[in-house]
Design a protein around this motif. Structure first.
Motif, mmCIF file in Angstrom:
data_model
loop_
_atom_site.group_PDB
_atom_site.id
_atom_site.type_symbol
_atom_site.label_atom_id
_atom_site.label_comp_id
_atom_site.label_asym_id
_atom_site.label_seq_id
_atom_site.Cartn_x
_atom_site.Cartn_y
_atom_site.Cartn_z
ATOM 1 N N TRP A 1 45.660 2.705 32.815
ATOM 2 C CA TRP A 1 45.237 2.998 31.452
ATOM 3 C C TRP A 1 43.846 3.625 31.434
ATOM 4 C CZ3 TRP A 1 46.028 4.317 26.795
ATOM 5 C CH2 TRP A 1 47.159 3.905 26.090
ATOM 6 N N GLY A 2 42.934 3.061 32.212
ATOM 7 C CA GLY A 2 41.579 3.596 32.265
ATOM 8 C C GLY A 2 41.541 5.029 32.774
ATOM 9 N N ILE A 3 42.312 5.294 33.827
ATOM 10 C CA ILE A 3 42.375 6.651 34.372
ATOM 11 C C ILE A 3 42.996 7.594 33.356
ATOM 12 C CG2 ILE A 3 43.486 8.072 36.142
ATOM 13 C CD1 ILE A 3 43.193 5.718 38.060
ATOM 14 N N GLY A 4 44.031 7.109 32.661
ATOM 15 C CA GLY A 4 44.679 7.946 31.665
ATOM 16 C C GLY A 4 43.729 8.364 30.549
ATOM 17 N N LEU A 5 42.885 7.436 30.092
ATOM 18 C CA LEU A 5 41.916 7.764 29.045
ATOM 19 C C LEU A 5 40.895 8.783 29.537
ATOM 20 C CD1 LEU A 5 41.247 4.263 27.434
ATOM 21 C CD2 LEU A 5 42.527 6.170 26.460
ATOM 22 N N LEU A 6 40.453 8.630 30.777
ATOM 23 C CA LEU A 6 39.504 9.594 31.337
ATOM 24 C C LEU A 6 40.112 10.988 31.437
ATOM 25 C CD1 LEU A 6 37.799 7.514 34.188
ATOM 26 C CD2 LEU A 6 36.754 8.325 32.069
ATOM 27 N N VAL A 7 41.350 11.050 31.909
ATOM 28 C CA VAL A 7 42.021 12.345 32.021
ATOM 29 C C VAL A 7 42.213 12.954 30.632
ATOM 30 C CG1 VAL A 7 44.193 13.482 32.674
ATOM 31 C CG2 VAL A 7 43.167 11.778 34.189
ATOM 32 N N LEU A 8 42.602 12.130 29.655
ATOM 33 C CA LEU A 8 42.819 12.630 28.296
ATOM 34 C C LEU A 8 41.544 13.244 27.720
ATOM 35 C CD1 LEU A 8 44.616 12.863 25.752
ATOM 36 C CD2 LEU A 8 43.814 10.577 25.120
ATOM 37 N N VAL A 9 40.418 12.509 27.844
ATOM 38 C CA VAL A 9 39.157 12.993 27.281
ATOM 39 C C VAL A 9 38.689 14.248 27.996
ATOM 40 C CG1 VAL A 9 36.708 12.437 26.983
ATOM 41 C CG2 VAL A 9 38.451 10.728 26.450
ATOM 42 N N ASN A 10 38.787 14.263 29.323
ATOM 43 C CA ASN A 10 38.268 15.391 30.092
ATOM 44 C C ASN A 10 39.135 16.639 30.015
ATOM 45 O OD1 ASN A 10 35.754 14.607 31.874
ATOM 46 N ND2 ASN A 10 37.077 12.802 31.824
ATOM 47 N N LEU A 11 40.347 16.506 29.506
ATOM 48 C CA LEU A 11 41.195 17.681 29.285
ATOM 49 C C LEU A 11 41.222 18.084 27.814
ATOM 50 C CD1 LEU A 11 44.313 17.077 31.581
ATOM 51 C CD2 LEU A 11 42.467 18.710 31.913
ATOM 52 N N LYS A 12 41.294 17.088 26.933
ATOM 53 C CA LYS A 12 41.447 17.378 25.507
ATOM 54 C C LYS A 12 40.202 18.022 24.920
ATOM 55 C CE LYS A 12 44.239 16.743 21.913
ATOM 56 N NZ LYS A 12 45.635 17.176 21.872
ATOM 57 N N VAL A 13 39.041 17.463 25.236
ATOM 58 C CA VAL A 13 37.804 17.984 24.656
ATOM 59 C C VAL A 13 37.540 19.429 25.078
ATOM 60 C CG1 VAL A 13 35.304 17.696 24.562
ATOM 61 C CG2 VAL A 13 36.794 15.700 24.346
ATOM 62 N N PRO A 14 37.602 19.766 26.374
ATOM 63 C CA PRO A 14 37.406 21.182 26.744
ATOM 64 C C PRO A 14 38.464 22.099 26.134
ATOM 65 C CG PRO A 14 37.174 19.778 28.669
ATOM 66 C CD PRO A 14 37.705 18.913 27.573
#
Length: 221
Positions: free
Chosen positions: A171-184
């Motif tokens: 879950w933690g990794i998923g949130l990091l991937v989501l933020v680092n892809l969605k925001v850019p």
């Protein structure tokens, strides 16, 4: 593919066992599921932002023009695909610390099936409002979490005693991937592609149109 999705939504314990058997026979079986079902949120996003629109104030409707809506939908599609493969890579790395022998393809497939509730929740983009988005995302997040913890021991062959910690890390990794892809992605769409918004104001029918309203005489006479 379709039977797996239906069973995953109704009988996840049985679905994960069947999916694991299919993945052992064909490790790339998840690809049609991922490529086709990712089209659902992308298409719904296009329809919702282009033809339905959203409202920030009363009597005003905001929509994207066709070019901007297509660009946004395409970026969402690419982001979901890219994020799934990145999550699969990180999940494979993480599995080594939990004595799992899952391959890269199996990890990507596992992620592809876990995010199925989010792909189905893409139907909510047909009516892009804040409360609809919150409801469908919370529901999809809850069921995806359930699929994750049910699937770890059955698909990834993780010891049940380690399931909670492995799931929390995922879950933690998923949130990091989501933020680092969605925001850019959003920044690129807004700053580089320069989306065009179309605003329309719905006039009160009881008061008539602009031409029907009483006009003041020049000079206040």
């Amino acid at each position: 593919m379709i039977p797996h999705l239906f069973t995953l939504m109704t009988k996840p314990e049985k679905a994960w066992a069947d999916i694991r058997q299919d993945e052992e026979k064909n490790s790339s079986k998840y690809i049609p599921h991922l490529l086709l079902f990712t089209l659902l949120p992308a298409i719904c996003m296009f329809i919702g932002t282009r033809y339905v629109g959203w409202s920030l104030v009363d009597a005003e409707r905001i929509r994207l023009d066709t070019r901007s809506a297509l660009q946004l939908s395409g970026l969402i599609y690419i982001t979901i695909i890219l994020g799934t493969f990145i999550m699969g890579l990180l999940l494979q790395w993480l599995s080594r610390h939990f004595e799992s022998r899952a391959t890269f393809n199996q990890c990507v497939g596992f992620v592809a099936y876990i995010i199925s509730p989010f792909l189905i929740a893409g139907l909510g983009a047909l009516y892009p409002t804040r409360w609809v988005a919150i409801f469908v995302l919370l529901a999809a997040g809850a069921y995806s979490t359930y699929l994750l913890f049910v699937g770890l021991p059955r698909f990834m062959h993780i010891d049940k005693r380690k399931t909670f910690f492995y799931g929390a890390c995922t879950w933690g990794i998923g949130l990091l991937v989501l933020v680092n892809l969605k925001v850019p992605m959003i920044l690129f769409w807004v700053l580089a592609l320069d989306p065009t918004y179309e605003r329309t104001v719905q006039e009160a029918q009881s008061y008539g149109t602009q031409d029907e309203r009483p006009q003041e005489e020049p000079g206040g006479l």
